[in-house]
Design a protein around this motif. Structure first.
Motif, PDB file in Angstrom:
ATOM      1  N   SER A   1      -0.538  -3.265  10.645  1.00 30.30           N
ATOM      2  CA  SER A   1      -0.118  -2.109   9.866  1.00 30.30           C
ATOM      3  C   SER A   1       1.398  -1.988   9.848  1.00 30.30           C
ATOM      4  O   SER A   1       2.119  -2.796  10.433  1.00 30.30           O
ATOM      5  CB  SER A   1      -0.746  -0.839  10.445  1.00 30.30           C
TER       6      SER A   1
ATOM      7  N   ILE B   1      -4.260   2.163   7.561  1.00 32.72           N
ATOM      8  CA  ILE B   1      -3.671   1.479   6.424  1.00 32.72           C
ATOM      9  C   ILE B   1      -3.084   0.143   6.878  1.00 32.72           C
ATOM     10  O   ILE B   1      -2.559   0.010   7.985  1.00 32.72           O
ATOM     11  CB  ILE B   1      -2.597   2.370   5.756  1.00 32.72           C
TER      12      ILE B   1
ATOM     13  N   PRO C   1       0.769  -1.249   0.000  1.00 29.83           N
ATOM     14  CA  PRO C   1       0.000   0.000   0.000  1.00 29.83           C
ATOM     15  C   PRO C   1       0.796   1.292   0.000  1.00 29.83           C
ATOM     16  O   PRO C   1       0.259   2.337  -0.384  1.00 29.83           O
ATOM     17  CB  PRO C   1      -0.853  -0.130   1.276  1.00 29.83           C
TER      18      PRO C   1
ATOM     19  N   CYS D   1      -8.477   1.272  -3.341  1.00 26.91           N
ATOM     20  CA  CYS D   1      -7.932   1.117  -1.990  1.00 26.91           C
ATOM     21  C   CYS D   1      -9.022   0.978  -0.944  1.00 26.91           C
ATOM     22  O   CYS D   1      -8.847   0.254   0.049  1.00 26.91           O
ATOM     23  CB  CYS D   1      -7.042   2.311  -1.644  1.00 26.91           C
TER      24      CYS D   1
ATOM     25  N   TRP E   1      -7.171  -0.158   3.356  1.00 26.77           N
ATOM     26  CA  TRP E   1      -7.429   0.467   4.658  1.00 26.77           C
ATOM     27  C   TRP E   1      -8.463  -0.381   5.390  1.00 26.77           C
ATOM     28  O   TRP E   1      -9.455  -0.807   4.798  1.00 26.77           O
ATOM     29  CB  TRP E   1      -7.946   1.897   4.496  1.00 26.77           C
TER      30      TRP E   1
ATOM     31  N   GLU F   1      -0.441   4.808  -2.235  1.00 25.08           N
ATOM     32  CA  GLU F   1      -0.701   6.149  -1.717  1.00 25.08           C
ATOM     33  C   GLU F   1       0.246   7.179  -2.324  1.00 25.08           C
ATOM     34  O   GLU F   1      -0.143   8.319  -2.589  1.00 25.08           O
ATOM     35  CB  GLU F   1      -0.664   6.168  -0.190  1.00 25.08           C
TER      36      GLU F   1
END
Length: 367
Positions: A179, A170, A114, A151, A163, A118
């Protein structure tokens, strides 16, 4: 943006020259320094020199560097490569990016990470504001919105969101129940709350607040150190099949830089000032050559830091928020430290360039 280098006495000419020279070295310099390579007529990639592969992390980092430096050709080449070779067109990962590939674009793993998504989305929104929109795939804002939509909504089409819906934090990977503190970029989420799909904007605003609160828990109250992987309550995650990531090591270096940039851009969390003081205080009397892996309580392992220049860069970037006696020391030490050369240079020098952008007032919001 604050120009901390200027405040410490470096001239505009010195700062601009260092920025330009660093860009040129990373993108077009000697073989033991550069990490960017053009590919064909319209593509390019950032190579992880320690593993000789291409990662979504590095590609999205390269795009952020390019948009901050107003380098549209390199940005578009990187985006073309990522779009063609890394982004999934269908299936449970649709619109996500395979996290690493061979240099020729062959995927080594289908799974996404991830932090790439982002950074891709934020760089694309900035590109839209700096350069305007073009035909696909250079309809930058639309491409960014599609990434963010995936996402949050991938769970509605047979996959997993990036998320966690219940706490708006996240994940390390879409399937994981924990995470990575270094993935938390509340300053990006504040901007996603202005530019993502309208139905998702409240989520992003809440995610920014949730990430700031999470970092309070993940960072040690005395040392300021955080683990590489952490549970949703901030405690270090249990060892994983691919390693033990309960300690302060490479991924975790980025936390200080992220906190400082969030403070510079939004100044919504006064805790960030003392947190940056705290981590600088921990490292103040440790030589860069003696940086190591640490427990979050500060106990040093025999294992040296894999990326000491990268760690120094993030400690210097923390000075954007720090107001203690060590802030100037780390910036001057960083200024006098050259880019890393050799096999392991990729990660160090990415963090180096982001710190140089931030400390010179050139890591900016566009739009």
């Amino acid at each position: 943006m604050r120009n901390l280098l200027g405040e410490l006495g470096y001239t505009d000419e010195e700062i601009r020259q260092k920025l330009d020279n660093t860009w040129n070295e990373l993108f077009y310099g000697a073989t033991d320094v550069r990490i960017y390579h053009p590919m064909g007529d319209d593509k390019g990639y950032m190579v992880d020199t320690g593993n000789n592969d291409v990662r979504s992390e590095g590609m999205s980092y390269g795009m952020m560097m390019a948009v901050q430096m107003d380098k549209k050709e390199e940005f578009d080449r990187l985006w073309n490569y990522a779009k063609e070779f890394m982004q999934h067109k269908e299936g449970r990962y649709k619109d996500y990016f395979a996290w690493h590939c061979k240099l020729d674009g062959t995927r080594l793993s289908q799974g996404p990470a991830p932090d790439g998504e982002e950074f891709f989305a934020m760089a694309l929104f900035f590109a839209s504001s700096r350069w305007g929109e073009g035909p696909g795939p250079f309809n930058y804002a639309g491409q960014a919105a599609a990434i963010l939509r995936a996402c949050l909504h991938q769970g509605e089409r047979g996959g997993d969101p990036m998320w966690e819906p219940s706490n708006k934090l996240i994940k390390f990977v879409p399937e994981s129940p924990f995470s990575d503190p270094s993935y938390h970029l509340p300053h990006f989420y504040e901007l996603f709350a202005l530019r993502a799909d309208e139905e998702d904007r409240s989520f992003w605003a809440e995610a920014a607040a949730a990430s700031r609160a999470y970092l309070h828990k993940a960072c040690h109250p005395v040392t300021g150190l955080s683990p590489e992987y952490a549970n949703y309550d901030g405690t270090p995650a249990e060892p994983q099949p691919h390693g033990d990531f309960r300690h302060f090591y490479s991924d975790a270096y980025r936390v200080a830089a992220n906190i400082a940039l969030d403070y510079e851009w939004f100044r919504k969390d006064p805790w960030q000032v003392e947190q940056c003081n705290r981590i600088q205080r921990f490292f103040r009397n440790i030589e860069v050559s003696d940086y190591r892996r640490y427990t979050i309580a500060g106990e040093a392992f025999e294992e040296p830091a894999l990326h000491p220049v990268g760690l120094l860069a993030t400690l210097a970037m923390a000075s954007l928020a720090a107001d203690g006696p060590d802030a100037g020391h780390f910036v001057r030490l960083f200024w006098n430290t050259p880019l890393r050369t050799g096999e392991r240079r990729y990660y160090d020098n990415c963090l180096y360039f982001f710190s140089l952008l931030a400390l010179s007032g050139n890591y900016r919001m566009y739009g």
